[in-house]
Design a protein around this motif. Structure first.
Motif, PDB file in Angstrom:
ATOM      1  N   VAL A   1      -4.662 -14.226 -18.753  1.00  0.00           N
ATOM      2  CA  VAL A   1      -5.140 -13.477 -19.697  1.00  0.00           C
ATOM      3  C   VAL A   1      -6.662 -13.769 -19.792  1.00  0.00           C
ATOM      4  O   VAL A   1      -7.539 -12.797 -19.976  1.00  0.00           O
ATOM      5  N   VAL A   2      -6.954 -15.124 -19.834  1.00  0.00           N
ATOM      6  CA  VAL A   2      -8.556 -15.435 -19.947  1.00  0.00           C
ATOM      7  C   VAL A   2      -9.027 -14.934 -18.984  1.00  0.00           C
ATOM      8  O   VAL A   2     -10.410 -14.471 -18.920  1.00  0.00           O
ATOM      9  N   ARG A   3      -8.805 -15.005 -17.637  1.00  0.00           N
ATOM     10  CA  ARG A   3      -9.342 -14.739 -16.374  1.00  0.00           C
ATOM     11  C   ARG A   3      -9.840 -12.912 -16.660  1.00  0.00           C
ATOM     12  O   ARG A   3     -10.833 -12.279 -16.299  1.00  0.00           O
ATOM     13  N   ARG A   4      -8.607 -12.134 -17.130  1.00  0.00           N
ATOM     14  CA  ARG A   4      -9.091 -10.802 -17.383  1.00  0.00           C
ATOM     15  C   ARG A   4      -9.902 -10.355 -18.395  1.00  0.00           C
ATOM     16  O   ARG A   4     -10.590  -9.465 -18.420  1.00  0.00           O
ATOM     17  N   SER A   5      -9.695 -11.269 -19.487  1.00  0.00           N
ATOM     18  CA  SER A   5     -10.584 -10.918 -20.782  1.00  0.00           C
ATOM     19  C   SER A   5     -11.924 -11.327 -20.846  1.00  0.00           C
ATOM     20  O   SER A   5     -12.826 -10.943 -21.370  1.00  0.00           O
ATOM     21  N   ALA A   6     -12.008 -12.609 -20.003  1.00  0.00           N
ATOM     22  CA  ALA A   6     -13.669 -13.254 -20.189  1.00  0.00           C
ATOM     23  C   ALA A   6     -14.477 -12.471 -19.479  1.00  0.00           C
ATOM     24  O   ALA A   6     -15.932 -12.749 -19.616  1.00  0.00           O
ATOM     25  N   ALA A   7     -14.072 -11.503 -18.641  1.00  0.00           N
ATOM     26  CA  ALA A   7     -15.047 -10.880 -17.939  1.00  0.00           C
ATOM     27  C   ALA A   7     -16.095  -9.797 -18.920  1.00  0.00           C
ATOM     28  O   ALA A   7     -15.453  -9.308 -19.795  1.00  0.00           O
ATOM     29  N   ALA A   8     -17.515 -10.034 -18.740  1.00  0.00           N
ATOM     30  CA  ALA A   8     -18.303  -9.339 -19.576  1.00  0.00           C
ATOM     31  C   ALA A   8     -18.130  -8.020 -19.290  1.00  0.00           C
ATOM     32  O   ALA A   8     -18.541  -7.612 -18.179  1.00  0.00           O
TER      33      ALA A   8
ATOM     34  N   GLN B   1     -14.834 -17.321 -22.274  1.00  0.00           N
ATOM     35  CA  GLN B   1     -13.926 -17.848 -21.349  1.00  0.00           C
ATOM     36  C   GLN B   1     -13.467 -19.205 -22.241  1.00  0.00           C
ATOM     37  O   GLN B   1     -12.177 -19.642 -22.143  1.00  0.00           O
ATOM     38  N   ARG B   2     -14.572 -20.079 -22.544  1.00  0.00           N
ATOM     39  CA  ARG B   2     -14.459 -21.183 -23.232  1.00  0.00           C
ATOM     40  C   ARG B   2     -13.566 -21.101 -24.721  1.00  0.00           C
ATOM     41  O   ARG B   2     -12.761 -21.884 -24.989  1.00  0.00           O
ATOM     42  N   LYS B   3     -13.843 -19.904 -25.395  1.00  0.00           N
ATOM     43  CA  LYS B   3     -13.177 -19.944 -26.719  1.00  0.00           C
ATOM     44  C   LYS B   3     -11.836 -19.390 -26.379  1.00  0.00           C
ATOM     45  O   LYS B   3     -10.753 -19.912 -26.985  1.00  0.00           O
ATOM     46  N   LEU B   4     -11.543 -18.542 -25.325  1.00  0.00           N
ATOM     47  CA  LEU B   4     -10.341 -18.280 -25.062  1.00  0.00           C
ATOM     48  C   LEU B   4      -9.636 -19.483 -24.413  1.00  0.00           C
ATOM     49  O   LEU B   4      -8.052 -19.457 -24.877  1.00  0.00           O
ATOM     50  N   LYS B   5      -9.951 -20.285 -23.737  1.00  0.00           N
ATOM     51  CA  LYS B   5      -9.211 -21.315 -23.056  1.00  0.00           C
ATOM     52  C   LYS B   5      -9.096 -22.492 -24.276  1.00  0.00           C
ATOM     53  O   LYS B   5      -7.783 -23.103 -24.593  1.00  0.00           O
ATOM     54  N   TRP B   6      -9.921 -22.511 -25.145  1.00  0.00           N
ATOM     55  CA  TRP B   6      -9.405 -23.634 -26.473  1.00  0.00           C
ATOM     56  C   TRP B   6      -8.564 -22.898 -27.539  1.00  0.00           C
ATOM     57  O   TRP B   6      -7.810 -23.793 -27.862  1.00  0.00           O
ATOM     58  N   TYR B   7      -8.369 -21.819 -27.496  1.00  0.00           N
ATOM     59  CA  TYR B   7      -7.557 -21.098 -28.387  1.00  0.00           C
ATOM     60  C   TYR B   7      -6.169 -21.315 -27.732  1.00  0.00           C
ATOM     61  O   TYR B   7      -5.162 -21.584 -28.359  1.00  0.00           O
ATOM     62  N   GLY B   8      -5.997 -21.135 -26.355  1.00  0.00           N
ATOM     63  CA  GLY B   8      -4.741 -21.409 -25.663  1.00  0.00           C
ATOM     64  C   GLY B   8      -4.243 -22.766 -25.791  1.00  0.00           C
ATOM     65  O   GLY B   8      -3.143 -22.941 -26.060  1.00  0.00           O
ATOM     66  N   HIS B   9      -5.527 -23.620 -25.610  1.00  0.00           N
ATOM     67  CA  HIS B   9      -4.934 -25.269 -25.844  1.00  0.00           C
ATOM     68  C   HIS B   9      -4.434 -25.505 -27.284  1.00  0.00           C
ATOM     69  O   HIS B   9      -3.402 -26.293 -27.220  1.00  0.00           O
ATOM     70  N   THR B  10      -5.123 -25.185 -28.358  1.00  0.00           N
ATOM     71  CA  THR B  10      -4.857 -25.432 -29.540  1.00  0.00           C
ATOM     72  C   THR B  10      -3.165 -24.905 -30.096  1.00  0.00           C
ATOM     73  O   THR B  10      -2.637 -25.414 -30.901  1.00  0.00           O
ATOM     74  N   THR B  11      -3.069 -23.611 -29.354  1.00  0.00           N
ATOM     75  CA  THR B  11      -1.832 -23.035 -29.755  1.00  0.00           C
ATOM     76  C   THR B  11      -0.717 -23.827 -29.061  1.00  0.00           C
ATOM     77  O   THR B  11       0.186 -23.722 -29.763  1.00  0.00           O
ATOM     78  N   ARG B  12      -0.769 -24.425 -27.804  1.00  0.00           N
ATOM     79  CA  ARG B  12       0.103 -25.073 -27.260  1.00  0.00           C
ATOM     80  C   ARG B  12       0.390 -26.453 -28.065  1.00  0.00           C
ATOM     81  O   ARG B  12       1.241 -26.998 -27.741  1.00  0.00           O
ATOM     82  N   SER B  13      -0.601 -26.929 -28.434  1.00  0.00           N
ATOM     83  CA  SER B  13      -0.300 -28.341 -28.868  1.00  0.00           C
ATOM     84  C   SER B  13      -0.079 -28.361 -30.602  1.00  0.00           C
ATOM     85  O   SER B  13      -0.533 -27.282 -31.308  1.00  0.00           O
ATOM     86  N   PRO B  14       0.593 -29.209 -30.839  1.00  0.00           N
ATOM     87  CA  PRO B  14       0.908 -29.339 -32.264  1.00  0.00           C
ATOM     88  C   PRO B  14      -0.071 -30.429 -32.931  1.00  0.00           C
ATOM     89  O   PRO B  14      -0.457 -31.385 -32.448  1.00  0.00           O
ATOM     90  N   GLY B  15      -0.776 -29.903 -33.907  1.00  0.00           N
ATOM     91  CA  GLY B  15      -1.725 -30.508 -34.395  1.00  0.00           C
ATOM     92  C   GLY B  15      -2.583 -29.924 -35.690  1.00  0.00           C
ATOM     93  O   GLY B  15      -2.137 -28.705 -36.147  1.00  0.00           O
TER      94      GLY B  15
ATOM     95  N   ARG C   1       2.242 -15.916 -28.060  1.00  0.00           N
ATOM     96  CA  ARG C   1       3.531 -15.969 -27.331  1.00  0.00           C
ATOM     97  C   ARG C   1       3.040 -16.023 -25.770  1.00  0.00           C
ATOM     98  O   ARG C   1       3.364 -17.026 -25.214  1.00  0.00           O
ATOM     99  N   LYS C   2       1.924 -15.524 -25.468  1.00  0.00           N
ATOM    100  CA  LYS C   2       1.485 -15.786 -23.863  1.00  0.00           C
ATOM    101  C   LYS C   2       0.771 -17.126 -24.018  1.00  0.00           C
ATOM    102  O   LYS C   2       0.766 -17.572 -22.849  1.00  0.00           O
ATOM    103  N   ALA C   3       0.094 -17.549 -25.080  1.00  0.00           N
ATOM    104  CA  ALA C   3      -0.625 -18.804 -24.960  1.00  0.00           C
ATOM    105  C   ALA C   3       0.297 -20.055 -24.798  1.00  0.00           C
ATOM    106  O   ALA C   3      -0.019 -21.039 -24.162  1.00  0.00           O
ATOM    107  N   GLU C   4       1.740 -19.852 -25.079  1.00  0.00           N
ATOM    108  CA  GLU C   4       2.562 -20.709 -25.037  1.00  0.00           C
ATOM    109  C   GLU C   4       2.831 -21.152 -23.613  1.00  0.00           C
ATOM    110  O   GLU C   4       3.119 -22.263 -23.248  1.00  0.00           O
ATOM    111  N   ASP C   5       2.949 -20.075 -22.783  1.00  0.00           N
ATOM    112  CA  ASP C   5       3.103 -20.118 -21.220  1.00  0.00           C
ATOM    113  C   ASP C   5       1.618 -20.185 -20.535  1.00  0.00           C
ATOM    114  O   ASP C   5       0.728 -19.488 -20.739  1.00  0.00           O
ATOM    115  N   ARG C   6       1.044 -21.381 -20.079  1.00  0.00           N
ATOM    116  CA  ARG C   6      -0.013 -21.803 -19.635  1.00  0.00           C
ATOM    117  C   ARG C   6      -0.410 -20.881 -18.487  1.00  0.00           C
ATOM    118  O   ARG C   6      -1.581 -20.347 -18.538  1.00  0.00           O
TER     119      ARG C   6
END
Length: 124
Positions: free
Chosen positions: A106-113, A41-55, A95-100
């Motif tokens: 996606v994170v909720r669906r994918s993070a389940a073990a 969950q944390r890796k997926l959230k961070w991936y989305g965060h960095t994808t949305r931010s320019p840096g 593309r999906k990470a651009e829309d929060r």
């Protein structure tokens, strides 16, 4: 498991399976989120965060490095984990990470073990 065994006072010489230790911990503290689920969950959230931010983090994550990979068995990359957990190609995840809100779904669906398949010995 070592920490769980220490908390419960179980020695490795007692020949108690990890499944039994997990069951005892769940009985002691109640239902809890698995560590692997939290990491995903944390890796997926961070991936989305960095994808949305320019840096720099986005440039490093999406950039390519000249040269090839090492010989032998390859280590998993961030991209490999994201692709495996979401079941999406990298361009679709971008593309999906651009829309929060879509990325949160996606994170909720994918993070389940995934549920572990019990050993054949335990089925009898």
């Amino acid at each position: 498991m070592r920490c769980y065994r220490r908390q419960l006072g179980i020695s490795y010489e007692d020949h108690i399976t990890n499944e039994e230790v997990s069951r005892r911990i769940e009985n002691a503290i109640g239902p809890h989120i698995d560590l692997l689920t939290i990491v995903r969950q944390r890796k997926l959230k961070w991936y989305g965060h960095t994808t949305r931010s320019p840096g720099l983090a986005k440039t490093i994550m999406q950039g390519t490095v000249n040269g090839g990979r090492r010989r032998g068995g390859q280590k998993k990359r961030w991209e490999d984990n994201i692709r495996e957990w979401t079941g999406l190609e990298l361009r679709n995840t971008l593309r999906k990470a651009e829309d929060r809100e879509k990325w949160k779904a996606v994170v909720r669906r994918s993070a389940a073990a995934p549920r572990r398949i019990p050993n054949l010995r335990n089925r009898c």
